[in-house]
Design an enzyme around this catalytic site. Structure first.
Site, short mmCIF file in Angstrom:
data_model
loop_
_atom_site.label_atom_id
_atom_site.label_comp_id
_atom_site.label_asym_id
_atom_site.label_seq_id
_atom_site.Cartn_x
_atom_site.Cartn_y
_atom_site.Cartn_z
N SER A 139 -3.63 2.16 -2.69
CA SER A 139 -2.69 1.12 -2.26
C SER A 139 -2.92 -0.16 -3.04
CB SER A 139 -2.86 0.84 -0.77
OG SER A 139 -2.11 -0.30 -0.40
N HIS A 147 0.67 3.63 -4.26
CA HIS A 147 1.31 3.21 -3.01
C HIS A 147 1.65 1.73 -3.05
CE1 HIS A 147 2.19 4.06 1.24
NE2 HIS A 147 1.74 2.84 1.49
N ASP A 207 3.16 -1.31 -0.87
CA ASP A 207 3.47 -1.80 0.47
C ASP A 207 4.43 -2.97 0.36
OD1 ASP A 207 1.82 -0.24 2.39
OD2 ASP A 207 0.19 -0.96 1.12
N MET A 224 6.60 -5.71 2.30
CA MET A 224 6.70 -6.39 3.59
C MET A 224 7.68 -7.56 3.48
SD MET A 224 2.65 -6.51 4.53
CE MET A 224 1.56 -5.14 4.09
N HIS A 281 6.53 2.11 0.32
CA HIS A 281 6.56 2.04 1.78
C HIS A 281 7.20 0.71 2.17
CE1 HIS A 281 3.96 1.64 5.69
NE2 HIS A 281 5.22 1.87 5.96
N MET A 339 8.21 -1.81 4.75
CA MET A 339 8.00 -2.30 6.11
C MET A 339 8.95 -3.48 6.30
SD MET A 339 3.85 -2.01 6.20
CE MET A 339 3.64 -1.96 4.42
N MET A 370 0.82 5.87 10.47
CA MET A 370 0.03 4.65 10.34
C MET A 370 -1.17 4.73 11.29
SD MET A 370 1.38 2.79 8.00
CE MET A 370 0.31 1.38 8.26
N GLY A 389 -4.12 -5.33 5.31
CA GLY A 389 -5.13 -4.39 4.84
C GLY A 389 -6.48 -4.62 5.49
N ASP A 446 -2.13 6.32 6.43
CA ASP A 446 -2.41 5.01 5.84
C ASP A 446 -3.10 4.13 6.87
OD1 ASP A 446 -2.46 2.61 4.50
OD2 ASP A 446 -0.30 2.44 4.25
N GLY A 447 -4.29 3.63 6.49
CA GLY A 447 -4.99 2.67 7.34
C GLY A 447 -6.42 3.06 7.66
N GLY A 473 -6.82 1.51 0.29
CA GLY A 473 -6.72 0.26 -0.45
C GLY A 473 -8.04 -0.46 -0.57
N SER A 474 -8.47 -1.10 0.50
CA SER A 474 -9.70 -1.89 0.46
C SER A 474 -10.95 -1.04 0.23
CB SER A 474 -9.85 -2.71 1.75
OG SER A 474 -9.86 -1.86 2.89
#
Length: 217
Positions: free
Chosen positions: A8, A33, A35, A37, A66, A68, A140, A147, A178-179, A200-201
């Protein structure tokens, strides 16, 4: 079941995105990926269509977008034109299987794969009519919009339910999660039946990103 990774870019160095994309591609990622927003459906804002358009052709991974956003029907087509291979929108942004079906059909008509996502508090049963129509379901395992959150174990039951539906009907639909994905939670998700893990992180910002990617295989 597949065994794909989707790094991500939410956690990547925003000032050096092309290098960040090429780095994970060289380490074997199949998806990248994005994101998106809008500050309405979720509180934050992130990448815009110009950024995505400028970078979708710098690699050969699947551009996994994705969205959102509060108005997925309007926004989706902008990202198709920007080069998205797959666009995932939120069930909560439409809250109607018929409305969701129209967006899915619209994406397919444009030659783009369609995915649908649900937040942690949304029951997986709302997707039962849609699993046969989409190319992907995104579960999710954190609240969308930020993140670095901790994985919610309630996602595992949803993954298992989706896996049963998909396998029973031999559907060509992938399950993405994801998450809070890391070396430990990835094992739980794979065991439950996930095909694609978004991280991601856990990946970006670390010197051992290649080893971390291998750990979530």
């Amino acid at each position: 079941m597949k065994n794909y990774i989707a790094p991500s870019l939410l956690s990547a160095d925003k000032n050096n995105l092309e290098a960040e994309i090429k780095k994970v591609e060289s380490f074997g990622a199949e998806y990248i990926h994005w994101d998106i927003m809008d500050g309405v459906f979720v509180p934050n804002t992130t990448f815009n269509v110009e950024t995505v358009k400028g970078l979708t052709k710098c690699h050969k991974m699947v551009n996994d977008v994705h969205i959102m956003v509060a108005n997925p029907k309007k926004v989706a087509l902008e990202y198709v034109d920007a080069g998205a291979d797959l666009i995932t929108f939120h069930y909560e942004a439409v809250e109607c299987p018929i409305c969701a079906g129209k967006i899915i059909n619209m994406l397919h008509e444009k030659g783009c794969k369609a995915g649908i996502s649900i937040k942690p508090n949304t029951k997986v049963k709302v997707l039962k009519e849609l699993v046969e129509k989409v190319d992907l379901v995104l579960v999710m395992s954190v609240e969308p919009g930020k993140g670095g959150q901790k994985f919610m174990p309630s996602a595992l039951k949803k993954i298992k339910t989706l896996r049963k539906w998909i396998d029973k009907k031999h559907l060509d639909c992938l399950i993405e999660v994801d998450g809070g994905i890391n070396a430990e939670t990835s094992k739980l998700c794979r065991k439950a039946g996930a095909d694609i893990l978004v991280a991601g992180s856990y990946l970006y910002g670390h010197d051992d990103i290649k080893e971390r990617m291998e750990s979530i295989r």
